[in-house]
Write an enzyme that holds these catalytic residues in place. Structure first.
Site, PDB file in Angstrom:
ATOM      1  N   TYR A 195      -5.918 -15.169 -13.654  1.00 18.63           N
ATOM      2  CA  TYR A 195      -4.870 -14.352 -13.062  1.00 18.63           C
ATOM      3  C   TYR A 195      -3.908 -15.260 -12.293  1.00 18.63           C
ATOM      4  CZ  TYR A 195      -8.233 -13.806  -9.035  1.00 18.63           C
ATOM      5  OH  TYR A 195      -9.138 -13.979  -8.012  1.00 18.63           O
ATOM      6  N   CYS A 196      -2.625 -14.898 -12.340  1.00 17.01           N
ATOM      7  CA  CYS A 196      -1.524 -15.677 -11.775  1.00 17.01           C
ATOM      8  C   CYS A 196      -1.564 -17.133 -12.223  1.00 17.01           C
ATOM      9  CB  CYS A 196      -1.540 -15.600 -10.239  1.00 17.01           C
ATOM     10  SG  CYS A 196       0.037 -16.083  -9.477  1.00 17.01           S
ATOM     11  N   PRO A 197      -1.516 -17.368 -13.538  1.00 17.73           N
ATOM     12  CA  PRO A 197      -1.579 -18.750 -14.028  1.00 17.73           C
ATOM     13  C   PRO A 197      -0.304 -19.528 -13.715  1.00 17.73           C
ATOM     14  CG  PRO A 197      -1.110 -17.248 -15.837  1.00 17.73           C
ATOM     15  CD  PRO A 197      -1.371 -16.391 -14.627  1.00 17.73           C
ATOM     16  N   LYS A 200     -10.809 -22.311 -13.200  1.00 21.30           N
ATOM     17  CA  LYS A 200      -9.872 -22.276 -12.081  1.00 21.30           C
ATOM     18  C   LYS A 200     -10.531 -21.724 -10.821  1.00 21.30           C
ATOM     19  CE  LYS A 200      -5.546 -19.924 -10.757  1.00 21.30           C
ATOM     20  NZ  LYS A 200      -4.401 -19.144 -11.277  1.00 21.30           N
TER      21      LYS A 200
END
Length: 291
Positions: free
Chosen positions: A148-150, A161
């Site tokens: 999420y939110c890369p 991550k």
């Protein structure tokens, strides 16, 4: 590049604000404070460091508020026991809870020697790498596209991550911001964000710049390093790097005393009003829609 930052920090003392875990009623305050801090450092040439956590909160980017079916997506958060807000900067949804540490470096950006966007990201990356250099694993900065939110400056270990970095610039000040998933239920966090996009985008899931979130693309630092870490442990590691490498003196300041000063209080009230207005607009758009 690092010499530039060391020179900046050696010129003055720095301020540290260690904000207690923010509950729902005060959820907007860290975002208003960030803008206050950016303007303060630009005026006073005093770097600021800000630690904060939030209780069961999903922080949406403005792009998230433009999904196909926002009410259906927000219902995912409500069902999971999380509240939500829209921040005043770009990016996409991230999760904040007591196992996630948010940390900001707020520094002046003089017109004589501008700090570039990549330099600012590299600086935060270096601080985190130094904070954990006693471990044999490698912390990499690269995009983990299924997270999420890369972004290009996702921090990962073995392609998992654990942190994401962003920036906010106002005038001659910069905030470099990172969230670090330290402990807790990271797979559940990822699953919740996956479900948000699945419900809110429907057949457009994974398209138009929204990530096809894979809950297993992310992990906690504690799991990746195979060592039980608390948020306080991570704070100590970061402050050790700051005092060893960059700062002459780090003063831990009471936040209320700082905000109680007339100029800073006026600035805080102004930025809080903007955050409230931004989030009221979203809620008004949902008025009458069952969640």
């Amino acid at each position: 590049m690092m010499k530039t930052y060391q020179t900046l920090f050696k010129q003055s003392n720095s301020l540290l604000f260690n904000q207690p875990c923010v509950m729902q009623k005060d959820a907007l305050t860290p975002f208003a404070l960030t803008d206050v801090f950016i303007q303060y450092v630009a005026t006073h040439n005093v770097p600021i460091f800000h630690f904060w956590q939030a209780n069961q909160c999903v922080i949406l980017g403005m792009k998230d508020t433009r999904v196909t079916n926002l009410p259906a997506g927000l219902n995912v958060f409500k069902t999971a026991g999380y509240h939500f807000l829209a921040r005043n900067s770009g990016g996409l949804a991230v999760v904040a809870d007591e196992g996630v540490l948010n940390f900001s470096i707020i520094i002046p950006n003089s017109t004589e020697e501008k700090i570039t966007v990549p330099e600012a990201y590299d600086f935060m990356t270096n601080v985190i790498q130094r904070a954990f250099d006693d471990f044999t694993c490698t912390i990499e900065a690269k995009e983990i596209s299924a997270s999420y939110c890369p972004g290009d400056y996702d921090l990962s270990i073995n392609n998992k991550k654990f942190a994401g970095i962003s920036q906010r610039r106002i005038g001659t000040g910069i905030a470099i911001m990172i969230y670090l998933s330290v402990n807790g239920h990271q797979i559940e966090r990822g699953q919740m964000v996956h479900d948000f996009y699945k419900q809110s985008l429907e057949e457009e899931f994974g398209n138009n710049g929204y990530p096809p979130v894979d809950p297993y693309s992310m992990a906690n630092l504690s799991d990746l390093l195979q060592q039980d870490l608390s948020v306080e442990d991570v704070k100590k590691r970061i402050t050790t790097v700051l005092t060893a490498d960059f700062i002459q003196e780090l003063s831990d300041q009471p936040l209320q005393t700082f905000i109680g000063q007339p100029t800073e209080n006026e600035s805080f009230q102004k930025h809080m009003a903007k955050m409230i207005k931004r989030n009221e607009t979203i809620l008004n758009d949902l008025e009458g829609v069952p969640l």
